[in-house]
Structure formats: structure tokens, C-alpha cells
Design an enzyme around this catalytic site. Structure first.
Site, PDB file in Angstrom:
ATOM      1  N   GLY A 141      -8.391  -3.101  91.737  1.00  8.16           N
ATOM      2  CA  GLY A 141      -8.153  -4.747  91.788  1.00  8.16           C
ATOM      3  C   GLY A 141      -6.717  -4.983  92.227  1.00  8.16           C
ATOM      4  O   GLY A 141      -6.380  -6.246  91.640  1.00  8.16           O
ATOM      5  N   CYS A 182      13.877 -15.213  74.277  1.00  7.26           N
ATOM      6  CA  CYS A 182      15.100 -16.033  74.243  1.00  7.26           C
ATOM      7  C   CYS A 182      15.809 -15.348  75.524  1.00  7.26           C
ATOM      8  O   CYS A 182      16.200 -14.190  75.482  1.00  7.26           O
ATOM      9  CB  CYS A 182      15.731 -15.753  72.905  1.00  7.26           C
ATOM     10  SG  CYS A 182      17.247 -16.711  72.958  1.00  7.26           S
ATOM     11  N   HIS A 205       4.314  -6.493  83.529  1.00  9.47           N
ATOM     12  CA  HIS A 205       5.097  -7.800  83.897  1.00  9.47           C
ATOM     13  C   HIS A 205       4.886  -8.669  82.958  1.00  9.47           C
ATOM     14  O   HIS A 205       5.079  -9.987  83.097  1.00  9.47           O
ATOM     15  CB  HIS A 205       3.988  -8.416  85.114  1.00  9.47           C
ATOM     16  CG  HIS A 205       4.203  -7.642  86.406  1.00  9.47           C
ATOM     17  ND1 HIS A 205       3.462  -7.583  87.468  1.00  9.47           N
ATOM     18  CD2 HIS A 205       5.132  -6.721  86.817  1.00  9.47           C
ATOM     19  CE1 HIS A 205       3.792  -6.756  88.313  1.00  9.47           C
ATOM     20  NE2 HIS A 205       4.982  -6.218  88.110  1.00  9.47           N
TER      21      HIS A 205
END
Length: 232
Positions: free
Chosen positions: A172, A114, A106
Site C-alpha cells: 500500500g 518539544c 514518520h
């Protein structure tokens, strides 16, 4: 035995980095549609930069916990195969805890992108809409984060690792955000055993072969020490 580990927000929660559902956390102060989507960035880039500047500062003030350190020990000390670490988190606590080769599906808070030319670089602590790209000069800089509606990074590499792993471990993570939510089933289809280490059962529809529940700072080090001791 080749081990593939997926970590989510729960592994960093005890370091003070909140999860999406944490009451009164940073996420509760913002509308995710406004700060974590390409459309939100197009509408109000200053708001988005303010949000990620706050997250970057929060991350800078956090320290890796016992779970991060334990996974680094596993990488360094496991001799019976490979240990690959994939994270949904955008913090750098795995690296600061000693882990190497972490796959950030992610993106990373510490990196900038950019939107005009695709150039990437180390992000400053504070970013602003008027910041020019160091490669093309366009005022189109954004956090190098995968937002909702965008395709995660490194998916081909992840698919290859899942197809070849013998043990898949989910740590988790809530189990309700795809494509990561489907990793356990992909690994199972490829013949791997699956293990969940979490504060509570995840929301995924596919049960794990084994599950241990409790704080990450306790159950992750315990599991790692068992695995390393079993090599003797």
C-alpha cells in the site's frame, strides 16, 4: 526466513484514513507546505495544530481493518524466522490490530514533541501553540511527526533489517517518497526477494520479483494465510 514489511497509506485507506491523492480527502483541504513542513509550522503553528488535531480525531474514529489484523497474525504465527513491520503511516491501526514492535519511520499522531528540548510524550487529543512542554515548560510543542524536509526516524535500525532480510514486502505505498522508495532495491542488493501488495502498481522504478494487486483487505489476508499454511 526473515521478513521485512513496509506499509503505506494504502493499508489504512479502507479504514477511512485517506491517502495523499484521495479526492476530497483531508489532505486536499490543506496546502502541504503550510501544514507538513517546519517552515509552515514556524509561520502558523495554530494552523498546523488544527490540521493534526483533525487527523488525530479522524484516526481515533477509525478501526483496524482485515489487512492490519492479518499482519498481526503473521507476526504471532510465523515460526520460520522474524517478521519486522515498518510503516510510513502515523496512525496506530497496526498496534490496535494486534501488531507489536512497529517501527514508525514518520512518527506518530499519538505522540508530541518539544521543538525546544526534544522531550517526547503522549499527545492529548487536541494540541495548541500555547501548550507548555512538560519537561522544560517551553511553548514549543509540536506533533511528533516527520515533516517534509526532515529525516525519518529509526533509519539505522531499518538499514540493519533490510541488510539481513530474505523477503521484503511493500504494502500500500506509492513508491515515490524517499528514502522508503529505495527500500526494495536495498533489500534486493542484500539478496532478498521482493513482493509488492498494492491496489495498483507503484511508481517505483525497480520492478518487484512478485506483485499482487487488489484491495489490501483482500490481498494481504490471502498472502498471510498462504504463508502461514506453508509452514505446516
Amino acid at each position: 526466513m526473515n521478513i521485512v514489511i513496509l506499509t503505506g497509506a494504502g493499508v489504512s485507506a479502507e479504514s477511512g484514513l485517506g491517502t495523499f491523492r484521495e479526492k476530497d480527502g483531508l489532505w486536499t483541504k490543506y496546502d502541504l507546505n503550510e501544514v507538513a513542513t517546519p517552515q509552515g509550522f514556524a509561520r502558523n503553528p495554530a494552523l498546523v495544530h488544527d490540521f493534526y488535531n483533525a487527523r488525530r480525531a479522524n484516526c481515533r474514529g477509525a478501526a483496524p481493518n482485515a489487512a492490519h489484523h492479518a499482519l498481526a497474525r503473521l507476526q504471532a504465527g510465523y515460526t520460520k524466522g522474524s517478521v519486522s513491520l515498518i510503516t510510513q503511516n502515523v496512525d496506530d491501526l497496526h498496534e490496535r490490530g494486534g501488531a507489536t514492535g512497529v517501527i514508525h519511520m514518520h512518527g506518530e499522531l499519538s505522540r508530541a514533541l518539544c521543538a525546544a528540548c526534544g522531550h517526547r510524550w503522549d499527545a492529548p487529543q487536541a494540541m495548541a501553540p500555547e501548550d507548555p512542554c512538560p519537561a522544560c515548560g517551553a511553548q514549543a510543542t509540536r506533533p511528533d511527526i516527520v515533516w517534509f524536509g526532515e529525516f525519518p526516524y529509526h533509519m539505522e535500525r531499518i538499514e540493519t533489517l533490510l541488510a539481513a532480510c530474505d523477503l521484503f514486502v511493500s504494502i500500500g505505498t506509492s513508491g515515490n517518497v524517499y528514502p522508503a522508495a529505495g527500500f526494495a532495491e536495498e533489500a534486493r542488493i542484500a539478496g532478498a526477494r521482493t513482493l509488492e501488495l498494492n491496489l495498483e502498481p507503484s511508481e517505483g522504478m525497480i520492478p518487484f520479483d512478485e506483485a499482487r494487486y487488489g484491495p489490501a483487505t483482500r490481498i494481504v489476508p490471502d498472502w498471510v494465510e498462504e504463508l502461514l499454511a506453508g509452514q505446516a
